[in-house]
Design an enzyme around this catalytic site. Structure first.
Site, mmCIF file in Angstrom:
data_model
loop_
_atom_site.group_PDB
_atom_site.id
_atom_site.type_symbol
_atom_site.label_atom_id
_atom_site.label_comp_id
_atom_site.label_asym_id
_atom_site.label_seq_id
_atom_site.Cartn_x
_atom_site.Cartn_y
_atom_site.Cartn_z
ATOM 1 N N SER B 100 -38.724 -0.693 -3.804
ATOM 2 C CA SER B 100 -38.103 -2.005 -3.871
ATOM 3 C C SER B 100 -39.209 -3.018 -3.778
ATOM 4 O O SER B 100 -40.362 -2.667 -3.917
ATOM 5 C CB SER B 100 -37.172 -2.148 -2.706
ATOM 6 O OG SER B 100 -37.864 -1.730 -1.566
ATOM 7 N N CYS B 101 -38.879 -4.241 -3.509
ATOM 8 C CA CYS B 101 -39.903 -5.283 -3.615
ATOM 9 C C CYS B 101 -40.963 -5.277 -2.525
ATOM 10 O O CYS B 101 -42.091 -4.899 -2.756
ATOM 11 C CB CYS B 101 -39.266 -6.641 -3.700
ATOM 12 S SG CYS B 101 -40.464 -7.966 -3.727
ATOM 13 N N ILE B 102 -40.633 -5.740 -1.311
ATOM 14 C CA ILE B 102 -41.710 -5.799 -0.311
ATOM 15 C C ILE B 102 -41.365 -4.936 0.908
ATOM 16 O O ILE B 102 -40.252 -4.550 1.091
ATOM 17 C CB ILE B 102 -42.028 -7.220 0.181
ATOM 18 C CG1 ILE B 102 -40.801 -7.863 0.849
ATOM 19 C CG2 ILE B 102 -42.532 -8.080 -0.935
ATOM 20 C CD1 ILE B 102 -41.167 -9.012 1.743
#
Ligand SMILES: Cc1cc2nc3c(=O)[nH]c(=O)nc-3n(C[C@H](O)[C@H](O)[C@H](O)COP(=O)(O)OP(=O)(O)OC[C@H]3O[C@@H](n4cnc5c(N)ncnc54)[C@H](O)[C@@H]3O)c2cc1C
Lengths: 411, 102
Positions: B100-102
């Site tokens: 996922s992103c961060i």
């Protein structure tokens, strides 16, 4: 005369129109851009609208203003793309032929995908803030809300601007503190991921923020339905979270146009080559921004980096040259942390966010992965940059389309 | 990090995910399952095969994808891999944790 048609005049479409108008020969190429709405929204502003930080006026402008005069602008709903005929059908049954097509129709929320979400309580005690209407309704609710259980919830990934929900939680903490009712508001952050921050370095550097702000975390929560009668969200493992006010990020999907055209995946995102931005299905169709299935963040900054590479690739395609395989998933996001501070992260497909300085190695002035006031000013300046540089396709000085490793503490 | 599973030396990350899919064998998968206290059945292997297929095509994995996979429904998926089904199933399949992103 040849035709280049751009679908969607949001962040990415508008940028492409501006880039291409100066690069294509006007006497051989006709550029057309189509969007269903008159208004161009500054979506990053939807984060601030509920907290009365931005006014409604600050987040919307007339879209046509940003489209160059030499580009034909059509305001209408796009019905279907027919790749076999190189044709786009509009709602009025009008047909447009294209030699090159750029899909930039973005992503939108689909609350109807979750049972009980878009029911009778939608925009009453269940809100989204990813739309203008949702953010505004939530602002009105917050103005009169006296406290209770505030649940901030992500339905499923991917979502655009993946950090926005967390920023929302931080801003809510500040907002209710300033109102003097923070002790009456219980804030819980519910995510399908295994943490609010999911990359190891970001978790290490940032988890203190949640503790400091007394925001509870419920992780690995995959929602099955909203029990709107009893004010609970319930997941597949039967975990229940109670709310008085639910702020959810519903499933994000590409426009149904892509489903109708047979060009979308499960979530109506367009399968796209992650380095060249050419669609997998058709050589003369390209995709940019939130509508693609790229494993990159769905963010305006990503669309900005993509636009520089896509412009080059459109030119190469016209000259029948090999496409540049250059896009690396570069993203650069400010994360608002409340109390006038923000963080900045810079990363790509393979490199997770790390500490360092940006854009000048070792100098900054912006610090990566660290809270600061100047980062917050950067975030606020982003609105100006957005309207005046970003969507107009003006290159932002010192920031390159591919990620730089300079000035970063890698390992 | 190196680790011995089913008499094979494999490389894993801090969380126990294989870092090199080419080192995966069914036996390795079985050993990881045991560590997760999961008894593998034919149904489990069908899910793993589906996950491998997605991985090969570089398609992201999601709970929604499982719903549409035609292999199992989500409730069954939770029953087969209790806890975090996607995380456990990908670990057994020898591929990276869905990101996922961060
Ligand atoms: C709350 C929030 C906060 C955000 N914060 C940030 C941030 O801080 N930084 C950042 O970089 N990004 C941020 N973003 C993300 C950013 O706004 C998007 O990534 C960006 O707008 C994507 O651009 P796009 O052109 O792909 O899609 P959009 O800008 O959404 O444009 C798509 C356009 O296509 C049109 N369209 C779609 N289907 C049709 C059809 N069938 N017919 C006609 N027209 C159609 C739509 O009307 C729309 O105008 C945020 C987003 C949200 C919601």
């Amino acid at each position: 005369m040849k035709n280049l048609v751009i679908l969607g005049a949001g962040t990415a479409g508008t940028m492409m129109a501006n880039h291409l108008v100066s690069k294509l020969k006007i006497d051989t190429w006709k550029i057309t851009i189509i969007d269903q709405y008159k208004t161009h929204y500054y979506q990053p502003g939807f984060l601030f609208l509920p907290f009365d930080i931005y006014t409604t006026k600050q987040v919307k402008k007339n879209g046509k203003k940003f489209i160059p005069k030499a580009v034909t602008y059509i305001q209408e709903k796009i019905e279907q793309i027919v790749p076999d005929k190189n044709e786009v059908l509009l709602e009025s049954n009008k047909k447009l032929q294209y030699d090159i097509l750029i899909i930039a129709t973005g992503t939108k929320i689909a609350p109807e995908e979750t049972e009980g979400m878009k029911g009778p309580m939608w925009h009453k005690n269940i809100f989204d803030f990813y739309t203008y209407e949702g953010a505004k309704a939530l602002r009105n609710k917050f103005r009169e809300w006296e406290g209770g259980k505030l649940v901030i919830h992500i339905t499923e990934m991917p979502i655009k601007c993946p950090v926005a929900p967390l920023e929302f939680a931080f801003l809510a903490d500040s907002y209710f503190k300033n109102k003097g009712i923070r002790d009456q508001v219980d804030i819980t952050f519910v995510t399908p991921l295994d943490g609010a921050f999911t990359k190891p370095k970001a978790t290490k550097a940032l988890h203190y923020l949640l503790e400091e702000k007394n925001i509870k975390e419920v992780t690995d929560f995959n929602i099955e339905r909203v029990d709107y009668k009893n004010h609970k969200i319930i997941d597949y493992a039967d975990t229940k979270v109670e709310y008085d006010l639910l702020v959810t990020i519903p499933t994000n999907m590409g426009d149904s146009l892509l489903e109708r055209s047979g060009l979308g995946d499960d979530l109506n995102f367009v399968p796209t080559n992650k380095a060249t931005l050419q669609t997998i299905a058709n050589k003369n169709i390209f995709a940019i921004g939130d509508c693609t299935n790229l494993p990159a963040s769905k963010a305006g900054s990503v669309a900005h980096f993509e636009a520089e590479i896509l412009t080059e690739n459109i030119l190469r395609y016209i000259r029948s040259e090999k496409l540049k395989e250059e896009f690396d998933g570069h993203a650069n996001c400010f994360i608002e942390t409340g109390n006038g501070k923000a963080l900045l992260i810079d990363f790509n497909y393979t490199q997770e966010p790390v500490e360092g300085s940006f854009p000048f190695p070792g100098v900054g002035p912006l610090s990566l992965l660290k809270e600061s006031r100047i980062n917050h000013m950067g975030k606020m300046a982003f609105k100006w940059i957005y309207w005046n540089m970003l969507i107009k396709g003006v290159h932002i000085p010192f920031v390159s389309a591919t990620m730089s490793e300079k000035g970063k503490k890698l390992n | 990090m190196e680790k011995k599973l089913a008499k094979i030396t494999v490389n894993v990350n801090e969380e126990g995910y294989l870092t090199d899919f080419s080192q995966w064998t069914k036996e390795v998968g079985n050993e990881i399952a045991k560590e997760q206290e999961i008894e593998m059945t034919n149904k489990h292997w069908e899910v793993i095969a589906y996950i491998h297929e997605k991985f090969k095509n570089e398609e992201p994995l999601s709970i929604r994808g499982i719903k549409k996979s035609g292999v199992i429904n989500i409730k069954e998926f939770y029953q087969l891999f209790p806890g975090g089904p996607l995380k456990k199933a990908t670990m057994i399949a020898g591929i990276p944790k869905p990101k996922s992103c961060i």
